[in-house]
Scaffold this motif. Sequence first.
Motif, short mmCIF file in Angstrom:
data_model
loop_
_atom_site.label_atom_id
_atom_site.label_comp_id
_atom_site.label_asym_id
_atom_site.label_seq_id
_atom_site.Cartn_x
_atom_site.Cartn_y
_atom_site.Cartn_z
N VAL A 100 -42.59 -2.11 0.97
CA VAL A 100 -41.45 -2.68 1.71
C VAL A 100 -40.39 -1.62 1.98
CG1 VAL A 100 -39.49 -4.26 1.49
CG2 VAL A 100 -41.79 -5.06 0.95
N LEU A 101 -40.11 -0.77 0.98
CA LEU A 101 -39.09 0.25 1.13
C LEU A 101 -39.54 1.38 2.06
CD1 LEU A 101 -37.80 0.49 -2.55
CD2 LEU A 101 -36.52 -0.35 -0.59
N GLU A 102 -40.81 1.76 1.94
CA GLU A 102 -41.29 2.91 2.72
C GLU A 102 -41.60 2.57 4.17
OE1 GLU A 102 -44.76 6.40 2.41
OE2 GLU A 102 -44.44 4.99 0.76
N TYR A 103 -42.06 1.36 4.41
CA TYR A 103 -42.50 0.99 5.76
C TYR A 103 -41.62 -0.09 6.40
CZ TYR A 103 -46.68 3.69 4.72
OH TYR A 103 -47.55 4.71 4.41
N ASP A 104 -40.35 -0.08 6.05
CA ASP A 104 -39.46 -1.12 6.60
C ASP A 104 -39.35 -1.03 8.12
OD1 ASP A 104 -38.01 1.26 6.46
OD2 ASP A 104 -36.10 0.23 6.27
N TYR A 105 -39.61 0.15 8.69
CA TYR A 105 -39.53 0.29 10.14
C TYR A 105 -40.59 -0.54 10.86
CZ TYR A 105 -43.44 3.59 9.68
OH TYR A 105 -44.65 4.18 9.42
N LEU A 106 -41.70 -0.85 10.17
CA LEU A 106 -42.75 -1.67 10.79
C LEU A 106 -42.25 -3.10 11.00
CD1 LEU A 106 -45.98 -0.51 8.91
CD2 LEU A 106 -45.19 0.12 11.21
N PHE A 107 -41.46 -3.59 10.03
CA PHE A 107 -40.93 -4.96 10.17
C PHE A 107 -39.92 -5.01 11.32
CE2 PHE A 107 -41.05 -4.15 5.38
CZ PHE A 107 -42.43 -4.24 5.35
N GLN A 108 -39.18 -3.92 11.47
CA GLN A 108 -38.23 -3.84 12.58
C GLN A 108 -38.96 -3.87 13.91
OE1 GLN A 108 -35.01 -4.07 12.42
NE2 GLN A 108 -34.61 -3.76 14.58
N GLN A 109 -40.15 -3.21 13.96
CA GLN A 109 -40.93 -3.21 15.21
C GLN A 109 -41.44 -4.61 15.55
OE1 GLN A 109 -44.00 -0.23 15.21
NE2 GLN A 109 -42.58 1.43 14.71
N ILE A 110 -41.83 -5.36 14.52
CA ILE A 110 -42.27 -6.74 14.76
C ILE A 110 -41.11 -7.56 15.32
CG2 ILE A 110 -43.08 -8.86 13.65
CD1 ILE A 110 -44.52 -7.08 11.59
N TYR A 111 -39.93 -7.37 14.73
CA TYR A 111 -38.74 -8.08 15.20
C TYR A 111 -38.44 -7.72 16.66
CZ TYR A 111 -33.76 -9.06 15.86
OH TYR A 111 -32.56 -9.48 16.37
N VAL A 112 -38.50 -6.45 16.98
CA VAL A 112 -38.22 -5.99 18.35
C VAL A 112 -39.23 -6.57 19.33
CG1 VAL A 112 -38.18 -3.97 19.86
CG2 VAL A 112 -37.03 -3.88 17.64
N LYS A 113 -40.48 -6.65 18.91
CA LYS A 113 -41.53 -7.18 19.80
C LYS A 113 -41.25 -8.62 20.19
CE LYS A 113 -46.45 -8.28 20.07
NZ LYS A 113 -47.79 -8.17 19.45
N TYR A 114 -40.81 -9.44 19.22
CA TYR A 114 -40.61 -10.87 19.50
C TYR A 114 -39.17 -11.20 19.91
CZ TYR A 114 -45.29 -11.56 17.75
OH TYR A 114 -46.65 -11.51 17.59
#
Length: 428
Positions: A380-394
Motif C-alpha cells: 500500500v505504501l510503495e504502490y499508492d500511485y496505482l490507486f491514484q491511477q484507478i481513481y483518475v481513470k474513473y
Amino acid sequence: MTKVNLDALIPREDFEVGENSNPGKKKETISIEDIKTDSFFFLNIRKPDFQRETNEWDKTKVCDFIKSFIDGDLIPAIILWRSTAGYLFVIDGSHRLSALAAWVNDDYGDGTTSKIFYDGIIPDEQIKIAQETRKVVNKNIGSYSDVNLALKHPDKFKPEIVKSAQNLSVLAIQVQWVEGDASKAENSFFKINQQATLIDKTELQLLESRRKPNSIAARAIIRSGTGHKYWSSFPTEIQNQIQEIAKEINEILFEPKLQTPIKTFDIPVAGKLYSAQTLPLILDFVNIVNHIDFNNKGIDDDTTGEETIKILKNVRKIAYRLNSNKPSSLGLHPVVYFYSKEGRHKTVSFLSIVDFVIELDKIKKINHFIEVREKFEELVLEYDYLFQQIYVKYRSVQKSYKHISKFFQEAVFYLKSGKTIEQTIDEM
C-alpha cells in the motif's frame, strides 16, 4: 480559506405548514434593532429545515458585508415568507441576516447562541475562525457594543466609529415577501438559491432527502449529535440513542483533532471534521456500509427513527473495525491507509478500505488479511500511485472506490498464496 459557521444564529423549523392568511401590512424593512436576539422580529425568524448550513462565507466576506451595510451601500433585499404559526422564514438572505446578527450579538460561531445550539460542543477550528473573524471585524469596523456606546459618548471614540453609529440610526435592509402556500415558498427557495451560490451537490442531496434515514444519520455524525436535530420528530428515547451513537462514531472518526502541518502520527482516520470534503465522505461512508444507492433509490423516509438507529449501528460497527479500542478493531493506522505521503487525507482510500473490510468480513477472509498484513501495508505504501491511477481513470470517488477495494482484495489473495509484493503487482 476556512469559512465562518453562523448556522446557530437563525434556528430551523419545519416548513410544511400553510401560509398565514393575516391580511395586515407586513414589515418592509429590517433595522439593526430588529437583529438583536431578544427582538420580537428576530425571535420569530426561522430557516426552512431543508436550508443548507449557514457557513459559506469567510471572515473577509463577513466583515465586508457588515461594513457595506454600515456605509449605506446597496444591499439586496431579504426575501421572507410567513407561516400560519407566525414564523418568518428566510427564503433568501440567511447569510446576510446572520452576518449582521453575528456582529450585533458578538457570536461568530462561538457565542452564547452557538454554545446552546451545539450543546457546548464546538470544534476547535470553529472557535479559532470565530475569534479571527471577531478580530478582523473589530479592527476594521469596531464591535457593535463600541459603536452603540459611541452615540452616548462621541468624544471618547474615533470619528469613524461615531459616524458608523450615526448611520445605523437610519439604515435598514429592504424586505420582499413571498405570497402563497408552503410549496410555493419551497419552490421559490430552491429556484433562488440555485441561481445564486450553487448549493453543493452533496448538500443539495441531503436537503432534498432530509427525512431519509441515511441523511439523518450523516447529519447526526457530522455534528456529533448536536446542532439542528433533524430527528426531533422521533420519540425521545430514539432521539437520545441517535445522539449517543452519532457522538461515539464522530469521536472514533475525528479524534484526535487533525492539526496541519502534521507533526505526529496520532491523527484521525477520517481527516478534518471542519472541511468541505467531510460531509460527502460521511454520507458516502453511511451509504457504503448500509448498501444504499448513492442516489437514494429504493430508500424511504424514516417516520419512526428505527431505520436511522439501524443505519447508525451498522456504521458504528465498521468504525469499531477500522480503528478503535474495541476487541473487533483491526487498528488500521491512518498514516498507512488514509493519508498521502504529503499528509493529505485521501477520501477514496478511506472508502475503499471500508468496502475492503466489509467484503473480507462477508466472505470470512479477514484472517487472510491479518496473516499477510505486514506485506500488504508495504504494498500500500510503495504502490499508492496505482490507486491514484484507478481513481483518475474513473474520475470520481463513488465510481472508483469499488475497483480499488477489489485491488486490495486481489493483493491479499496473491500474498496469501506466497507471492512476493513484486510478484503480486506483476500478476495483477
